[in-house]
Motif scaffolding. Structure first.
Motif, PDB file in Angstrom:
ATOM      1  N   GLU A  27       1.686   2.811  -2.431  1.00  0.00           N
ATOM      2  CA  GLU A  27       1.093   2.296  -3.672  1.00  0.00           C
ATOM      3  C   GLU A  27       1.038   3.361  -4.767  1.00  0.00           C
ATOM      4  O   GLU A  27       0.153   3.332  -5.608  1.00  0.00           O
ATOM      5  CB  GLU A  27      -0.317   1.751  -3.407  1.00  0.00           C
ATOM      6  CG  GLU A  27      -0.402   0.581  -2.445  1.00  0.00           C
ATOM      7  CD  GLU A  27       0.085  -0.746  -3.027  1.00  0.00           C
ATOM      8  OE1 GLU A  27       0.671  -0.734  -4.127  1.00  0.00           O
ATOM      9  OE2 GLU A  27      -0.103  -1.783  -2.366  1.00  0.00           O
ATOM     10  N   ALA A  91      -5.263  -1.580   9.275  1.00  0.00           N
ATOM     11  CA  ALA A  91      -5.785  -0.591   8.337  1.00  0.00           C
ATOM     12  C   ALA A  91      -7.224  -0.951   7.946  1.00  0.00           C
ATOM     13  O   ALA A  91      -8.129  -0.111   7.955  1.00  0.00           O
ATOM     14  CB  ALA A  91      -4.894  -0.523   7.101  1.00  0.00           C
ATOM     15  N   ALA A 109      -5.484  -2.515  -2.712  1.00  0.00           N
ATOM     16  CA  ALA A 109      -5.275  -1.390  -3.620  1.00  0.00           C
ATOM     17  C   ALA A 109      -4.546  -1.783  -4.895  1.00  0.00           C
ATOM     18  O   ALA A 109      -4.494  -1.022  -5.841  1.00  0.00           O
ATOM     19  CB  ALA A 109      -4.486  -0.300  -2.904  1.00  0.00           C
ATOM     20  N   GLU A 142       2.480 -14.689  -8.831  1.00  0.00           N
ATOM     21  CA  GLU A 142       3.007 -14.833  -7.485  1.00  0.00           C
ATOM     22  C   GLU A 142       3.972 -16.016  -7.498  1.00  0.00           C
ATOM     23  O   GLU A 142       3.763 -16.980  -8.214  1.00  0.00           O
ATOM     24  CB  GLU A 142       1.875 -15.020  -6.474  1.00  0.00           C
ATOM     25  CG  GLU A 142       1.069 -13.745  -6.338  1.00  0.00           C
ATOM     26  CD  GLU A 142       0.002 -13.777  -5.257  1.00  0.00           C
ATOM     27  OE1 GLU A 142      -0.054 -12.821  -4.490  1.00  0.00           O
ATOM     28  OE2 GLU A 142      -0.764 -14.738  -5.188  1.00  0.00           O
ATOM     29  N   LYS A 225       6.883 -10.358   7.258  1.00  0.00           N
ATOM     30  CA  LYS A 225       5.499  -9.988   7.562  1.00  0.00           C
ATOM     31  C   LYS A 225       4.562 -11.170   7.356  1.00  0.00           C
ATOM     32  O   LYS A 225       3.579 -11.338   8.064  1.00  0.00           O
ATOM     33  CB  LYS A 225       5.052  -8.834   6.665  1.00  0.00           C
ATOM     34  CG  LYS A 225       5.366  -7.468   7.227  1.00  0.00           C
ATOM     35  CD  LYS A 225       4.543  -6.415   6.487  1.00  0.00           C
ATOM     36  CE  LYS A 225       4.960  -5.017   6.863  1.00  0.00           C
ATOM     37  NZ  LYS A 225       4.308  -3.989   6.050  1.00  0.00           N
TER      38      LYS A 225
HETATM   39  N1  UDP Z   1      -0.865  -2.955   2.931  1.00  0.00           N
HETATM   40  C1  UDP Z   1      -1.081  -2.071   3.980  1.00  0.00           C
HETATM   41  N2  UDP Z   1      -0.166  -2.029   5.003  1.00  0.00           N
HETATM   42  C2  UDP Z   1       0.948  -2.849   5.036  1.00  0.00           C
HETATM   43  C3  UDP Z   1       1.120  -3.776   3.967  1.00  0.00           C
HETATM   44  C4  UDP Z   1       0.189  -3.810   2.933  1.00  0.00           C
HETATM   45  O1  UDP Z   1      -2.057  -1.316   4.003  1.00  0.00           O
HETATM   46  O2  UDP Z   1       1.723  -2.743   5.979  1.00  0.00           O
HETATM   47  C5  UDP Z   1      -1.855  -3.006   1.829  1.00  0.00           C
HETATM   48  C6  UDP Z   1      -1.269  -2.900   0.435  1.00  0.00           C
HETATM   49  O3  UDP Z   1      -1.128  -1.550   0.027  1.00  0.00           O
HETATM   50  C7  UDP Z   1      -2.293  -3.648  -0.407  1.00  0.00           C
HETATM   51  C8  UDP Z   1      -2.821  -4.704   0.555  1.00  0.00           C
HETATM   52  O4  UDP Z   1      -2.493  -4.249   1.862  1.00  0.00           O
HETATM   53  O5  UDP Z   1      -3.373  -2.824  -0.796  1.00  0.00           O
HETATM   54  C9  UDP Z   1      -2.223  -6.074   0.299  1.00  0.00           C
HETATM   55  O6  UDP Z   1      -0.820  -5.994   0.276  1.00  0.00           O
HETATM   56  P1  UDP Z   1       0.060  -6.687  -0.859  1.00  0.00           P
HETATM   57  O7  UDP Z   1      -0.608  -6.597  -2.180  1.00  0.00           O
HETATM   58  O8  UDP Z   1       1.427  -6.096  -0.772  1.00  0.00           O
HETATM   59  O9  UDP Z   1       0.073  -8.189  -0.333  1.00  0.00           O
HETATM   60  P2  UDP Z   1       0.018  -9.518  -1.215  1.00  0.00           P
HETATM   61  O10 UDP Z   1      -1.105  -9.362  -2.190  1.00  0.00           O
HETATM   62  O11 UDP Z   1       1.346  -9.602  -1.873  1.00  0.00           O
HETATM   63  O12 UDP Z   1      -0.220 -10.596  -0.203  1.00  0.00           O
END
Ligand code: UDP
Ligand code: MG
Length: 339
Positions: A27, A91, A109, A142, A225
């Motif tokens: 990030e 995490a 994040a 999105e 994923k």
């Molecule tokens: N994240 C993480 N590990 C992973 C994938 C994502 O810690 O393997 C974190 C990423 O940095 C972010 C949060 O999980 O803070 C959500 O991910 P993302 O925003 O990519 O997902 P979305 O909002 O698109 O579903």
């Protein structure tokens, strides 16, 4: 590097503590802005002190370096450095294991979840709720596919799951200490945190919020994923797919029975039974398909049992940075490499 910033005062231990748990994976493009929004949010808190726990989930870019730089100047910032990428849900778990707060907030994040909403969450927590989760009313930025697949998924999950899991709700939430302690007692490897929180119970309430666009960078959830995550959600919270495979098998057997009666009738009462080849092939292929589906579903559950039986630690931490102890008491990680 912000040279003007002064060293922040250490926590005031007479106040209640709020832990912010923020998972980060590659990030670097957003993390500086996130740090400034989050620290600004913390400075607005009244009657609470904050600890900010970042989990660096094996980032390959500058994320960790930027975090370390800020942590050196701000004692509220703590970092859990994973030995490799373990995934978002793990995490978040490591963050909750290490958090000492009276309330713990999970927040992404990428600033899609506005930190300002946490003020409303705190109000509800003060009013006696144990879980305050954000429900997304809008998801700008999105793709239509992501929005609709997420919508469909939450509805399907609710139909299948034995515990009701709130619709359109991510991991952005505040949890009280009893909830966090209950989650810490749950050892399973396939973790679907939002479902686990629903399972715990206590008083839970939703607050609607408008999900922002990702501040910068790309989603770290590619289709692969996302599917894994959806399967985890369904298989960890329901055994209905197993029951469905029985129903599917029965349906196939029922249709096959019709075919069998037809075939026998043709054999006895007519001469043209060789032409039944088409029907035969259809029946064989259909049954073969149904059997494979059922074996596949069984396989998914057995794979999960295998994973549990191995009893591996959930995550491996390379370093805990900024914590009072070299390794927090509730860490599930084996020996942390001492620097
Ligand atoms: N994240 C993480 N590990 C992973 C994938 C994502 O810690 O393997 C974190 C990423 O940095 C972010 C949060 O999980 O803070 C959500 O991910 P993302 O925003 O990519 O997902 P979305 O909002 O698109 O579903
Ligand atoms: Mg995001």
């Amino acid at each position: 590097m912000v040279l003007t910033s002064e060293l922040q005062p250490a926590e005031d231990t007479s106040l209640e503590l709020l832990s912010l748990v923020i998972p980060c994976y590659n990030e670097e493009q957003v993390i500086t802005e996130t740090l400034s929004r989050i620290t600004h949010f913390c400075s607005e808190l009244t009657g609470l002190t904050a600890e900010i726990i970042f989990i660096d989930d094996g980032s390959k870019d500058q994320t960790q370096a930027i975090l370390r730089d800020h942590a050196a100047r701000d004692p509220r910032i703590k970092i859990i450095c994973f030995a490799r990428n373990f995934g978002h849900q793990i995490a978040v778990t490591a963050g909750m294991d290490a958090a000492r707060g009276d309330a713990v907030v999970l927040i992404d994040a990428d600033l899609q979840d506005p930190p300002e909403v946490i003020h409303q969450m705190i109000e509800q927590w003060r009013a006696g709720y144990d879980v305050v989760y954000g429900t997304r009313t809008k998801r700008p930025g999105e793709s239509i596919f992501k929005r609709n697949s997420a919508r469909g998924f939450y509805r399907l999950l609710n139909k299948l799951s034995d515990v009701p899991i709130p619709l359109d709700t991510g991991d952005f939430r505040l949890m009280s200490r009893p909830i966090v302690d209950s989650l810490k007692a749950m050892p399973e490897r396939d973790r679907f945190v939002r479902g686990m929180v629903s399972w715990v119970g206590f008083k839970q309430i939703s607050i609607p919020y408008k999900r922002a666009e990702r501040f910068a960078g790309k989603s770290k959830y590619p289709l692969r994923k996302m599917l894994r995550f959806a399967t985890d959600g369904i298989l960890s919270f329901s055994t209905k797919p197993l029951q469905m495979s029985i129903a599917l098998g029965m349906l196939a057997a029922f249709i096959a029975m019709g075919g069998i009666i037809y075939a026998i009738g043709m054999r006895i009462f007519t001469d043209i039974w060789v032409e039944g080849w088409t029907a035969l092939m259809i029946a064989v292929l259909f049954l073969g398909g149904v059997q494979l589906i059922c074996v596949g579903i069984l396989g998914e559950y057995i794979g999960r049992i295998y994973n549990e039986v191995k009893q591996r630690p959930l995550y491996v931490v390379e370093e805990y940075l900024g914590f009072a102890d070299e390794q927090p008491a509730h860490s599930r990680s084996p020996v942390v490499k001492h620097k």
